[in-house]
Every structure is written in structure tokens, then in C-alpha cells.
Scaffold this active site. Structure first.
Site, PDB file in Angstrom:
ATOM      1  N   ASN A 193     -18.058 -38.060   6.897  1.00  0.00           N
ATOM      2  CA  ASN A 193     -18.345 -39.218   6.560  1.00  0.00           C
ATOM      3  C   ASN A 193     -19.051 -39.177   4.728  1.00  0.00           C
ATOM      4  O   ASN A 193     -18.909 -38.350   4.674  1.00  0.00           O
ATOM      5  CB  ASN A 193     -19.692 -39.285   7.603  1.00  0.00           C
ATOM      6  N   GLY A 215     -22.488 -42.226   1.946  1.00  0.00           N
ATOM      7  CA  GLY A 215     -23.192 -42.197   0.193  1.00  0.00           C
ATOM      8  C   GLY A 215     -24.832 -42.906   0.545  1.00  0.00           C
ATOM      9  O   GLY A 215     -25.168 -44.236  -0.639  1.00  0.00           O
ATOM     10  N   ASN A 221     -36.672 -39.538   5.171  1.00  0.00           N
ATOM     11  CA  ASN A 221     -35.961 -38.365   5.183  1.00  0.00           C
ATOM     12  C   ASN A 221     -35.563 -39.143   3.355  1.00  0.00           C
ATOM     13  O   ASN A 221     -34.936 -39.989   2.809  1.00  0.00           O
ATOM     14  CB  ASN A 221     -34.037 -38.794   5.544  1.00  0.00           C
ATOM     15  N   CYS A 228     -27.810 -34.013   0.269  1.00  0.00           N
ATOM     16  CA  CYS A 228     -26.947 -34.963   0.656  1.00  0.00           C
ATOM     17  C   CYS A 228     -25.105 -34.301  -0.094  1.00  0.00           C
ATOM     18  O   CYS A 228     -25.124 -34.969  -1.400  1.00  0.00           O
ATOM     19  CB  CYS A 228     -26.857 -36.510  -0.228  1.00  0.00           C
ATOM     20  N   ILE A 263     -28.307 -27.286   9.283  1.00  0.00           N
ATOM     21  CA  ILE A 263     -27.507 -28.055   8.191  1.00  0.00           C
ATOM     22  C   ILE A 263     -27.077 -29.373   7.972  1.00  0.00           C
ATOM     23  O   ILE A 263     -27.320 -29.761   9.197  1.00  0.00           O
ATOM     24  CB  ILE A 263     -26.338 -27.003   8.166  1.00  0.00           C
ATOM     25  N   ASN A 264     -27.208 -29.309   7.064  1.00  0.00           N
ATOM     26  CA  ASN A 264     -26.512 -31.311   6.517  1.00  0.00           C
ATOM     27  C   ASN A 264     -25.143 -31.057   6.164  1.00  0.00           C
ATOM     28  O   ASN A 264     -24.344 -29.368   6.945  1.00  0.00           O
ATOM     29  CB  ASN A 264     -26.848 -31.438   4.315  1.00  0.00           C
ATOM     30  N   GLY A 324     -24.232 -30.007  15.209  1.00  0.00           N
ATOM     31  CA  GLY A 324     -23.019 -30.138  16.233  1.00  0.00           C
ATOM     32  C   GLY A 324     -23.785 -30.383  17.679  1.00  0.00           C
ATOM     33  O   GLY A 324     -22.771 -29.697  19.043  1.00  0.00           O
TER      34      GLY A 324
HETATM   35  C1  LIG Z   1     -22.653 -41.219   9.352  1.00  0.00           C
HETATM   36  C2  LIG Z   1     -23.947 -39.953   8.584  1.00  0.00           C
HETATM   37  C3  LIG Z   1     -24.008 -39.930   7.956  1.00  0.00           C
HETATM   38  C4  LIG Z   1     -25.383 -39.073   7.355  1.00  0.00           C
HETATM   39  N1  LIG Z   1     -26.360 -39.222   6.465  1.00  0.00           N
HETATM   40  C5  LIG Z   1     -27.689 -38.746   6.116  1.00  0.00           C
HETATM   41  C6  LIG Z   1     -28.427 -38.665   5.323  1.00  0.00           C
HETATM   42  O1  LIG Z   1     -29.067 -39.856   4.915  1.00  0.00           O
HETATM   43  N2  LIG Z   1     -29.590 -37.993   5.022  1.00  0.00           N
HETATM   44  C7  LIG Z   1     -29.092 -36.726   5.474  1.00  0.00           C
HETATM   45  O2  LIG Z   1     -30.822 -35.939   5.191  1.00  0.00           O
HETATM   46  N3  LIG Z   1     -28.211 -36.179   6.357  1.00  0.00           N
HETATM   47  C8  LIG Z   1     -27.128 -37.248   6.171  1.00  0.00           C
HETATM   48  N4  LIG Z   1     -26.611 -37.166   7.842  1.00  0.00           N
HETATM   49  C9  LIG Z   1     -26.072 -35.551   7.711  1.00  0.00           C
HETATM   50  C10 LIG Z   1     -26.934 -35.625   9.483  1.00  0.00           C
HETATM   51  O3  LIG Z   1     -28.499 -35.986   8.771  1.00  0.00           O
HETATM   52  C11 LIG Z   1     -26.915 -33.781  10.360  1.00  0.00           C
HETATM   53  O4  LIG Z   1     -27.914 -32.607   9.161  1.00  0.00           O
HETATM   54  C12 LIG Z   1     -25.331 -33.896  10.290  1.00  0.00           C
HETATM   55  O5  LIG Z   1     -24.918 -34.788  10.443  1.00  0.00           O
HETATM   56  C13 LIG Z   1     -25.094 -32.800  11.414  1.00  0.00           C
HETATM   57  O6  LIG Z   1     -25.895 -32.811  12.514  1.00  0.00           O
HETATM   58  P1  LIG Z   1     -25.013 -33.022  13.328  1.00  0.00           P
HETATM   59  O7  LIG Z   1     -23.618 -32.519  13.265  1.00  0.00           O
HETATM   60  O8  LIG Z   1     -25.607 -33.493  14.576  1.00  0.00           O
HETATM   61  O9  LIG Z   1     -24.669 -35.001  13.278  1.00  0.00           O
HETATM   62  C14 LIG Z   1     -25.437 -37.949   7.584  1.00  0.00           C
HETATM   63  C15 LIG Z   1     -24.655 -37.434   9.106  1.00  0.00           C
HETATM   64  C16 LIG Z   1     -23.425 -38.502   9.406  1.00  0.00           C
HETATM   65  C17 LIG Z   1     -22.582 -38.188   9.868  1.00  0.00           C
END
Ligand SMILES: Cc1cc2nc3c(=O)[nH]c(=O)nc-3n(C[C@H](O)[C@H](O)[C@H](O)COP(=O)(O)O)c2cc1C
Ligand SMILES: Cc1cc2nc3c(=O)[nH]c(=O)nc-3n(C[C@H](O)[C@H](O)[C@H](O)COP(=O)(O)OP(=O)(O)OC[C@H]3O[C@@H](n4cnc5c(N)ncnc54)[C@H](O)[C@@H]3O)c2cc1C
Ligand SMILES: Cc1cc2nc3c(=O)[nH]c(=O)nc-3n(C[C@H](O)[C@H](O)[C@H](O)COP(=O)(O)OP(=O)(O)OC[C@H]3O[C@@H](n4cnc5c(N)ncnc54)[C@H](O)[C@@H]3O)c2cc1C
Ligand SMILES: Cc1cc2nc3c(=O)[nH]c(=O)nc-3n(C[C@H](O)[C@H](O)[C@H](O)COP(=O)(O)O)c2cc1C
Ligand code: FES
Ligand code: FES
Lengths: 258, 306, 306, 258
Positions: free
Chosen positions: B72, B75, B102, B132, B193-194, B246
Site C-alpha cells: 500500500n 501516504g 497513531n 511509515c 512491524i510496520n 500478517g
Molecule cells: C492500507 C494500510 C494503511 C496503513 N496505514 C498505517 C498508518 O497510518 N500508520 C501506521 O503506523 N501503520 C499503518 N499501516 C501498517 C499497519 O498498521 C501494520 O503495521 C502492517 O500492515 C502490518 O500488519 P498486517 O500485516 O496485519 O497488516 C498501514 C497498513 C496498511 C495495509
């Protein structure tokens, strides 16, 4: 809503277009023309994300709805392999559909390629006495749903890029000609961006309002993840709206075509 | 008679009724998914990443599908911290769940200021996004070095009146060093992790799929990397660790708890299954019942590595 | 009449009849897969990672399945460079394919020595493995800093009489900085990515699946990260880049070429489909025919990013 | 060899054990007892790697072979969903099987759990007049292939952990007793490591040679990736051998059980 529904039947319309009829009390009763469903194509992670597909036709009495899709990549390929009787995981109805104003007497739908599918239900639901359908295809072999569009429109015009069927050229050619003769109260567009942009410009000259259905890659499909952005006017400025929640249908004048 | 199990976890002054939190950016401000399930069942909600002023975010396409994951490049599109406080907190507060704000910024001053503003609002914790990958300034550039992390966190900590969680980027050589820097600078917890910085190309058009060219990878594909980092970090730091990356179900969540996480966040999985968040809670409970675990806290760091 | 297309690529003094090379550690010394297809069809073979002395490697289990990928912790089991030269080179030489000797060491002296030995053998290039995450000493610890890379590559380059490819680890904050260090120290090419450090846990037994606890992630899951790094590096360096990470077919390979790779390596995909290597060659050709590309070199770096 | 073969039939033997018969001219003619096949369970990446499964029984005349498998995780679950007539992607026959010495007059196979499956073909192929089968299961409900083992052995002994069927206890108890009375020329083991280790120790005291079939997680399945290591004796030292190529069957004295 996320639902596990039963497939009533699946039919191959041409080499890579399929019609799938899905039994769903919920979706058939709640959906309106222009809305979409978000489908998990196959179990597991082969096609990881859901795929957005427009609702093409609703049978409220028999509690089914139809989708029609082109096989493009992994997801739609998996989708084409389902059989009648199989269960399918759908979220829907989603998004905002077309506005149907019963006071309108004369409307047109203008679609190209996979964009024609959501337009059928507009014709079915709209009470206007004059309903023109202008549909564009690449070539004769790809013409689908002609009978259905015929049935629900008062006039059906078809264009093909190569002239193998109907008018040779673009739907916007047909539209341009048509608006000279007829005054539409509203035109509904769905198809490639360039086509919609051109069409909207044609109508602008005649002060005819229109709605456009926009496509964008999606994540959640319900407005939470903000990935499906599209540029829209906001006063004198612009902002991103989201196709899955604010759309897919927008007033033509709100959309900024890039 | 079914056994009574405890799902509550507490850390850094935050009490969660269960360890499952919606991950920032995947859950908006809770409105959309509240139509799918009772979001009050969640341990907490990390809301969409906030900035001082509203942000439009990046041009579309902002998402690409990849094997078992997504990229993604949103932004940080968001309405700004003031609109959040005014319009969104009252909505989320109707549900019995922790609110984690956040927060991002371009400069240290931005981080400081947004923390001050959030500290006076009705939230339960601040999650400082130093990770980010989809914005040009600030954020991941701070999170990529121990010095950057230290600089931001020290300043923010001075003004923070809420528990401070620092969210780390996995795009670094040594995640432990970064986590230790956050701890030393006063973080009450770290979350990781981010997303991993990645890219997708359409061979047909010969163009990147994302308008932004690169984006952040999330979903099941990154789970092995996330688990490893959570394991390494939770062995090295004294502060609690929130694990994510994940997680799609209870079993995944249990793996993160065993690796050392005190709580977990679930994001991308929800796009595929809108009930992923609650099913993760149910799944942890089911695991505990099956394996005779009475208290979820027993799982935390319970990995056997002899 | 079918159009004639050129698949040959040349770089750093290496001529390959096509840009597809078997990735080190996934193809042994070619013997096993030679029973499945004509390994002479390959552009080249990067053989199993070699060390000066034979190595036993890590205890099993050495593999774990992850979403769209695998973790491995083989730990450089190999018969040593001398046995390779004596027993394996004559076998591979029977086929018309380039031999790339993948070499590792614990110390700078090890790297120097193995390079000297390989330089006098009948191989086409040396791939210096500064990126294996599964051994305690050397390797990835050199590859994680520009200084480490510089130190090893400079010394090795002095004694190398074969083209020198430096293989990079993705487990770094800034891959470009590492690649530039390799270039500055005299590398004739870089290859990337080696595996991402990861981990898998069995919730049932509460143990890591790998005996070594952590392992290296490869396969389709890592493709977005690999593509991004290949893109970043090939924009920044002047030397050729060999791309890999999750390539399973011709389309994947074309994506890496577009991102800037001059050649590609295929590894993990072959475990699932033993014909993945040749199907990747066929797939690139099919793509070229479909898209009217006469010379594979036209694809290299052809990504459109306006 | 990698082959796309047809499934002749699939049968559920108990709650989580399935027998699949696969038509394969190649594998049925080339395979020997103790070898295995490496199966892609389902298309796509849901179960990413192939799964190693022993060849249980070969019908060389009808050009089919059987595998029997327990549903454990994702891969075997997908495998259990195949239907007769479906195509399946198999690599095989792989590895080294059991040694069959026609001069042997008295042999035994000793297996536990999923370890019993490769032992059936040993009995089928071995010309010895005395063939004892000692099989262990957790409980009565899990006992499978009893008739087949009966048919091809001269004596069949069954143990269950809970005593719900046959002897209560372990196959090694039965083996210990048996070797007091009878002198085997060779014993073939397959099953849990602890069982094989104990069994081999029992036989050692009587100087009876044996072979063991070992399990390890695999990548390539053909000896190229070196992931499937197992400790084997090498002179006075040890080294890692590879289960997929050097095994799965090893001489008992070569294996170092940890
Ligand atoms: C569409 C999208 C938007 C995200 N926006 C943010 C955000 O604004 N701030 C942030 O700290 N992480 C953001 N993330 C990261 C997620 O919070 C998370 O760290 C990351 O997706 C890994 O977890 P997951 O595999 O369960 O999605 C975003 C992830 C996705 C997929
Ligand atoms: C609101 C809406 C309604 C639609 N209605 C229809 C319809 O009625 N019939 C029809 O045939 N198609 C329709 N589409 C397009 C359809 O969603 C895509 O063709 C489909 O997602 C392609 O998936 P794939 O797996 O075949 O292709 P892949 O290229 O493998 O898909 C990869 C990823 O890109 C996304 N993607 C690829 N193309 C598109 C696209 N054009 N729009 C959005 N996402 C895309 C996929 O969803 C998936 O996440 C609609 C799209 C939207 C946004
Ligand atoms: C030579 C050999 C012969 C075998 N013969 C049989 C047989 O005839 N019948 C039978 O039921 N089982 C047999 N097994 C075990 C069978 O391979 C595993 O049960 C199966 O791989 C589990 O896959 P899964 O997807 O169900 O489990 P998952 O846990 O989802 O598998 C995850 C990964 O671990 C691997 N794995 C998990 N358990 C094992 C195991 N015990 N051995 C090797 N790899 C494992 C899988 O192959 C896969 O790569 C054999 C194993 C080997 C090595
Ligand atoms: C089992 C296994 C063993 C490997 N051994 C080596 C090695 O000895 N030397 C090396 O440089 N890379 C080694 N690698 C890394 C691969 O060469 C490659 O960089 C990585 O797997 C990514 O490519 P892939 O996704 O196509 O497999 C190994 C990978 C695997 C899966
Ligand atoms: S797809 Fe998530 S907001 Fe539209
Ligand atoms: S599985 Fe690859 S060597 Fe045995």
C-alpha cells in the site's frame, strides 16, 4: 455484509466473459443499480484480495442477482471455475449506485467493455419511457448481453472499434450524434476513463447532467483503508474521495479526470 | 462447565480486555467495521495515522496485490488531529475498547505538537509512527536510525501525558538497536512491524503498479520477518512489545505471543475477512481451551528454545 | 515464420546465452536437476555456497513452509572448495552453461583464500556470498555494513582472476549504500537478494520450527522487497545487477529485468516445479514474442516511471 | 520424474486417514517398497511446498499405486479433497527404499502410526516364507489396513497405546517378546524416532540387522537443496545424510538417533 451464498448457475458468454447468478436474499433485496460486490475468488491466498464486481442484474422476486465478468488475471480466472451449487464468499451490496429520478422522461446509458454490466439494472429500474443504451465493444465476438439490453431499452446502439458489428468507432461518436437529436434528462456512464471524460464533455455542451461509475484498485472495499482514492472537486479545491464508499458512482461534475 | 480463562493484558498503564488490537490504517476510525461486528469486542483500536494538519495522501493506485500480501502507498491520508478529536473520538468512545492514536509528523516539532494535543484528548495511548515508508519527509527516516528514534522519542516523552508506544520500521539492519534506542529514550512500549518497503510491476504495461512506485508490504507474506523481529526485540528490551505483521487468525496471534508480544495487532487480514479481528480473539481462546491455558499472560514469551 | 529473438546477455565479461541462472543453494551442483531437464539450457548455474573446508551445516529441521515462501537454515553445508573443483566442475562442464562459484568465509582471509583457489579453476565467475543469514560468523555480518563489504571486496578483488559478483543481503537499512560500497571496492557486478531473516513457530509444540530458530525467507513472498531493491540499486550503481527473490516464471523474470536486472536467478520456485528454471526461459521468450521485443537487452531497465 | 497423473479413487479409511489410488505407468513400474512421492497438494501457494508421502502399495499389473495419508495440516487437508478422476501433480518414485534379500527366510516389519504405510509393499514384495507384521496405533479407531497386512504377512500383531485393540502398549514390547522366540533375518522399521531407536536396540542384543525409514521436512525432495538432513555415522565420525536422496530408508546402524 459478508455472506456465504450459493451459486445458482454460471454461464460462459464468450471466450472470456462469464455470467454468474448468485442466490442471495440479502443482496437481491438491498442492492440498487450501480452497486458492487467484493468477492473472495477461491479459498486461500492464491488471489489474496477480494475482487470488486458490479451487480449487473437483480431478480428481486427469485432472490438472485447476476454478475458478469471478464477473465483478466488470477482472481477472475478462479471465479470462472466455480460451478453451480458451489458456495461463494461475497461482501455486498457495497458503495453508492446510480441515482434514479422518476421524474426523468428520457435517459441514456453509455458503456464500454466491462463497463456495460452495471448499466443493465439502471435500465431495468428506471421508469423513464425513453431509455437509450449505447454500448461499445472491441469487436463483434465480444458483444454480450445484447438481448437483455434490447429488452430493457427503447433504443440500443452498438459500436465496435473495428466496425465488425454496429457503428465502427466509439460510443462517444454515437452519443454526440444522439444528443443533437434528443434531449436526455440524465446520462449514466461506465467504462474506460477516456471514454467517460469525452462523453461528459459532449454532454456539458448540451447541459445534460450525468453520472459516472469509476474503477480503482481496492483493499477493504468498505471505506476503512483509503486505498481506492479518486480525485474529486471540493469547492474550488480538490480532495481524494474513495471509490468503494463515496462511489463507485459519482456525479460527473464532481470527478476530476486526470 | 466451561473453564474460565483470562484474556486481559495490561502494560505500560494500558488495560486491554484482550490482546487483539486493530492495526493503524487498516481500520479507519472504526466506523466501517462497526457495521460488521461489535468493535467493542476488540482489546483496542489503533486509528488511522494522524498528522497535525489534514493530508490528502498519495495518488492512486495505492494498492497492489502480491503473493500472500499487499503493497500500500496510502501516504497518511487523514483529516488531521483536530478533526479526529472532534469527530472520531466521541464515536469510538461509545464502544468499550482502548483508543490508540497513531501519530506522524515531518519534523520533531510536529511529533511534539501532535503529542501535546493528543495528550489532552480522551485517548488511552499514543502510538508514535516512526515507520511509515510512504511519505517523503519524517516518519521512516526518523525510525531508521537509533539517533533519529532517540531524538524524536526523547522530545515527545517530555510532553506526553499518555502511555507512549513507539512503532518501528522493519526496514533496518538491526531492529534490536532501534528498539533499545526507543526504550532508552523513554518509550513505554514498542510496536512492530510496520510495512516492508516493496514494489510491484505490471510486465504488460511496463509500469509500476503503484503511482508512488514503492509501497509498504503487509499481510501473511511478512509474518516470518515480523515474528523474528518480535522475538529478537522482546528478548532484548524490558518494555512491552506489541507484535504484528500478517496475523490472520488465533494461531498466528499465539505465535506472536509466544515470541514475546504482550498484545498483537491485526490489519491486512481484515480486508479479506472482515471478521478477522474477532475471529483472532476467538481463535486465541480456542487455543487456550484446547491446550489448557487459563491465562493468556502465560503464553507471552512462552517459546521453548532449549 | 517465427521471429528471431536474442536472449543472450553479457556483463562483467560473462556471456550468458540467456539471462536465467539457477540460484545458489537451490540447485546443488546441477546433478539432481540434470535428471529432470537439460541443464545446458540454463544461462548459468550458481552452485551451492562453498567454503574452504567442508561444512556440516546446521541441525535439522532446516526448512519451514511460510505463506508463499519458505525459511531455510541449511547453514552452508558443502564439501569444500577442493572437492568442488575436483568432483563437480568436470560434471557441470559437460553442459554448455556458465559456472558461477558461490563462495563464503568466516574471515577476510577465508574469502581471499577461496577466491585465489577458485581463480585457478575452470569457472566463469565468482559470486561472493556476503549475505548468508544462517551461519554465526562472517558472511551476513560482513554484508550488513558498507565498511564490511568494502573490506572484504577490496581484498578479494586483488586476488580475483575471474569476474567478481558480490551477493547482497536484504537485511539492511539502505541497500543502495551497500551496493555502492561493493562497486567502489571493485565488484564487477552485484546480485540480490539473498534471504530475509525470518522465523516460524509451531503454536502446538510452542517451539521454533527450525532447529536454528531463525532462517532465511525466500520464494514469492519476498518478491516485492526484492524488486524494490533491484530497482533502487540498479538506478544507483554503474555495474550490472543480477536480480532474484521469488521468481517463479517468465513474467516475474521480466519484472526484474524491467526493474534493472541484467540477469536473474531462480531458486525456491524449483522446489515446487522442477521445471521452473526452463519454464522461466520459455516464459521470457513468450513475453518477448507477444510484446514484439526482439532483444532481451531491450527489457533491462525498461520500467516506465513518468 | 514429475508427472501429472490421474486419481483412480480416493477412500476415507477413518476420521482422518485417506487412501488414494493413482494411475501411473511410470511410478508403478519403477517404484520399490519404501520409496516415496512428493505431491503438490492443490494448485497455487496455499500449501506452497510439495508433501512427501510413502508409496504404500503398488499394483504393477493395473499400473496404479496407493498412498495412505493422515490429514495433519494444510497440505494433507487439500489432498483429502481430491476426487477420483482429478489430476494430481506428483514427483516420484523418489529416494531409496528397503533392501529385499531373497535369501532371507524370516523377516518382520514394525511400524507405528503413519509409519505403517510403506511397510505393506515390503511384505508384498518379499519372498520370505515367514513374514511377521507388528503394527502400533494410538487407539482402536485408528487401526487401518488390517486386512491388507493380514493378507501379506504370516503373522500380524497389533498394539494400541490404550489397549482398546490388540496388545496394550508399544510395538517394541511385542517385538521384544517375539525375538525371544524367533530369529529374524531382517527387520524393517518405520515410525516415530523413539520407537525405532528402542526397536533397533532390542535387535542389536540379538544381532539382528534392520533398516529404518526416517522422516524429515523437505524442500526439493531430490537431493539438491540439502534441507532434509539426518545424522549418520561416517567411520568414527558423523555427517549429515539427506533423507530424500540417501534415504528415507537407512541401515539401522548408520543412523544416529538423537
Ligand atoms: C492500507 C494500510 C494503511 C496503513 N496505514 C498505517 C498508518 O497510518 N500508520 C501506521 O503506523 N501503520 C499503518 N499501516 C501498517 C499497519 O498498521 C501494520 O503495521 C502492517 O500492515 C502490518 O500488519 P498486517 O500485516 O496485519 O497488516 C498501514 C497498513 C496498511 C495495509
Ligand atoms: C467498482 C468496480 C466494479 C467492477 N465491475 C466489474 C464487472 O462488473 N465486471 C468485470 O469484469 N470487472 C469489473 N471490475 C473490474 C474487476 O474488479 C477487475 O477486472 C478484477 O479485479 C481483476 O482481477 P484479476 O484477479 O482478474 O486480475 P489481477 O490483475 O490478477 O488482479 C490483481 C489485483 O488488481 C486488482 N485489479 C486489477 N484490475 C482492476 C480493475 N480494473 N479495477 C479494480 N481492481 C483491479 C484486482 O482486484 C487485484 O487486487 C470492476 C471494478 C471495480 C472497481
Ligand atoms: C519420506 C516421508 C514419507 C512419508 N510418508 C507418509 C505417509 O505415507 N503417510 C502420511 O500420512 N504421512 C507421511 N509422511 C509425513 C507427511 O509428509 C506429513 O504428514 C505432511 O507433509 C504434513 O503436511 P501438512 O500440510 O498436512 O502439514 P503442515 O504442518 O501444514 O506442513 C507444513 C510443512 O511441514 C512439513 N511437514 C510437516 N510434518 C512433516 C513430517 N512428519 N514429515 C515431513 N514433513 C513434514 C510439510 O511437508 C510442509 O512442508 C511422510 C514423510 C516423509 C518425510
Ligand atoms: C535452501 C536454500 C539454500 C540456499 N543456499 C545459499 C547459498 O549457499 N549461497 C547463497 O548465496 N544463497 C543461498 N540461498 C539463497 C538463494 O540463492 C536466493 O538468494 C534466495 O533464495 C532468493 O531467491 P528465490 O526466492 O528464487 O529462492 C539459498 C536459498 C535456499 C532456499
Ligand atoms: S477499498 Fe478500502 S477504502 Fe476503498
Ligand atoms: S529435500 Fe532437498 S535435499 Fe532433501
Amino acid at each position: 455484509m459478508r455472506l456465504i451464498e450459493k451459486i445458482n448457475c454460471i454461464e460462459k458468454l464468450n471466450s472470456d466473459t462469464f455470467l454468474m447468478r448468485i442466490e442471495s436474499e440479502n443482496i437481491s433485496s438491498e442492492a440498487s443499480a450501480g452497486q458492487f460486490v467484493n468477492i473472495k475468488c477461491g479459498e486461500g491466498s492464491e488471489a489474496f484480495l477480494r475482487r470488486p464486481i458490479s451487480i449487473c442484474s437483480i431478480d428481486r422476486e427469485n432472490k438472485t442477482f447476476d454478475i458478469v465478468f471478464n477473465v483478466r488475471g488470477k482472481g477472475t480466472k478462479l471465479l470462472s471455475r466455480y460451478d453451480s451449487g458451489d458456495e461463494i464468499d461475497v461482501m455486498g451490496p457495497l458503495g453508492r449506485g446510480f441515482t434514479i429520478d422518476p421524474s426523468h422522461k428520457s435517459i441514456a446509458v453509455v458503456g464500454g467493455g466491462i463497463g456495460i454490466f452495471p448499466l443493465l439494472q439502471v435500465l431495468k429500474d428506471h421508469p423513464a419511457p425513453n431509455k437509450t443504451a449505447i454500448l461499445g465493444f472491441r469487436t463483434r465476438d465480444l458483444v454480450v448481453l445484447e438481448d437483455s439490453f434490447n429488452q430493457y431499452s427503447t433504443e440500443l446502439l452498438i459500436a465496435t472499434d473495428d466496425g465488425s458489428y454496429g457503428h465502427k468507432g466509439f460510443v462517444t461518436d454515437l452519443l454526440s450524434k444522439k444528443v443533437e437529436a434528443q434531449n436526455f434528462d440524465m446520462v449514466y456512464f461506465c467504462g474506460p476513463s477516456v471514454m467517460m471524460k469525452l462523453g461528459v464533455e459532449v454532454l456539458k455542451k448540451h447541459n445534460i447532467p450525468s453520472e459516472v461509475s469509476v474503477e480503482q484498485r481496492m483493499g477493504c472495499g468498505i471505506g476503512a483503508c483509503l486505498v481506492c482514492a479518486c480525485k474529486t472537486r471540493k469547492g474550488s479545491d480538490w480532495d481524494y474521495s474513495h471509490v468503494c464508499k463515496d462511489g463507485p458512482v459519482f456525479k460527473a461534475e464532481d470527478i476530476i479526470f486526470d | 462447565m466451561s473453564r474460565k480463562i483470562n484474556m486481559a493484558v495490561s502494560f505500560a498503564g494500558i488495560n486491554l480486555k484482550n490482546p487483539v488490537i486493530a492495526a493503524s490504517g487498516t481500520f479507519g476510525f472504526g466506523r466501517e467495521y462497526s457495521q460488521y461486528f461489535d468493535i467493542g469486542r476488540l482489546g483496542g483500536i489503533a486509528v488511522k495515522g494522524l498528522t497535525l494538519l489534514p493530508r490528502k495522501g498519495n495518488p492512486p493506485p495505492r494498492i497492489a496485490e502480491t503473493p500472500s500480501g499487499i503493497l500500500n502507498s496510502v501516504g497518511l491520508q487523514n483529516p488531521g488531529v483536530h478533526a479526529f478529536i472532534k469527530d472520531e473520538i466521541p464515536f469510538i468512545r461509545k464502544y468499550n475498547t482502548a483508543i490508540i492514536a497513531n501519530a506522524s509528523g515531518n519534523t520533531v516539532e510536529d511529533y511534539e505538537k501532535i503529542t501535546e494535543i493528543l495528550s489532552d484528548s480522551d485517548i488511552d495511548a499514543i502510538e508514535l509512527n516512526l515507520s511509515c515508508p510512504n511519505v517523503k519527509e519524517g516518519c521512516m527516516s526518523f525510525g531508521s536510525t537509533p539517533q533519529g528514534v532517540k531524538k524524536v522519542v526523547e522530545r515527545v516523552k517530555k510532553v506526553a501525558k499518555k502511555p507512549l508506544i513507539v512503532k518501528l520500521t522493519p526496514n533496518v539492519t538491526d531492529i534490536v538497536e532501534i528498539a533499545l534506542a526507543a526504550q532508552d529514550a523513554g518509550a513505554d512500549a514498542v510496536s512492530l512491524i510496520n510495512t516492508l518497503l516493496g514494489m510491484a510491476i505490471d510486465a504488460k504495461t511496463r509500469r509500476p503498479i503503484l503511482a508512488n512506485i514503492t509501497g509498504g508490504l503487509s499481510g501473511p507474506a511478512v509474518k516470518p520477518v515480523a515474528l523474528r523481529m518480535v522475538y529478537q526485540v522482546s528478548k532484548a528490551v524490558k518494555i512491552p512489545v506489541i507484535g504484528m505483521g500478517g496475523i490472520s487468525n488465533g494461531q498466528d496471534a499465539v505465535e506472536f505471543l509466544l515470541a514475546g508480544a504482550t498484545a498483537v495487532m491485526v490489519g491486512t487480514a481484515g480486508f479479506v475477512n472482515p471478521y478477522a479481528w474477532v475471529e483472532t480473539i476467538d481463535g486465541i481462546e480456542a487455543y487456550m481451551l484446547e491446550n489448557g491455558v487459563d491465562d493468556v499472560n502465560e503464553l507471552i514469551g512462552g517459546l521453548i528454545t532449549d
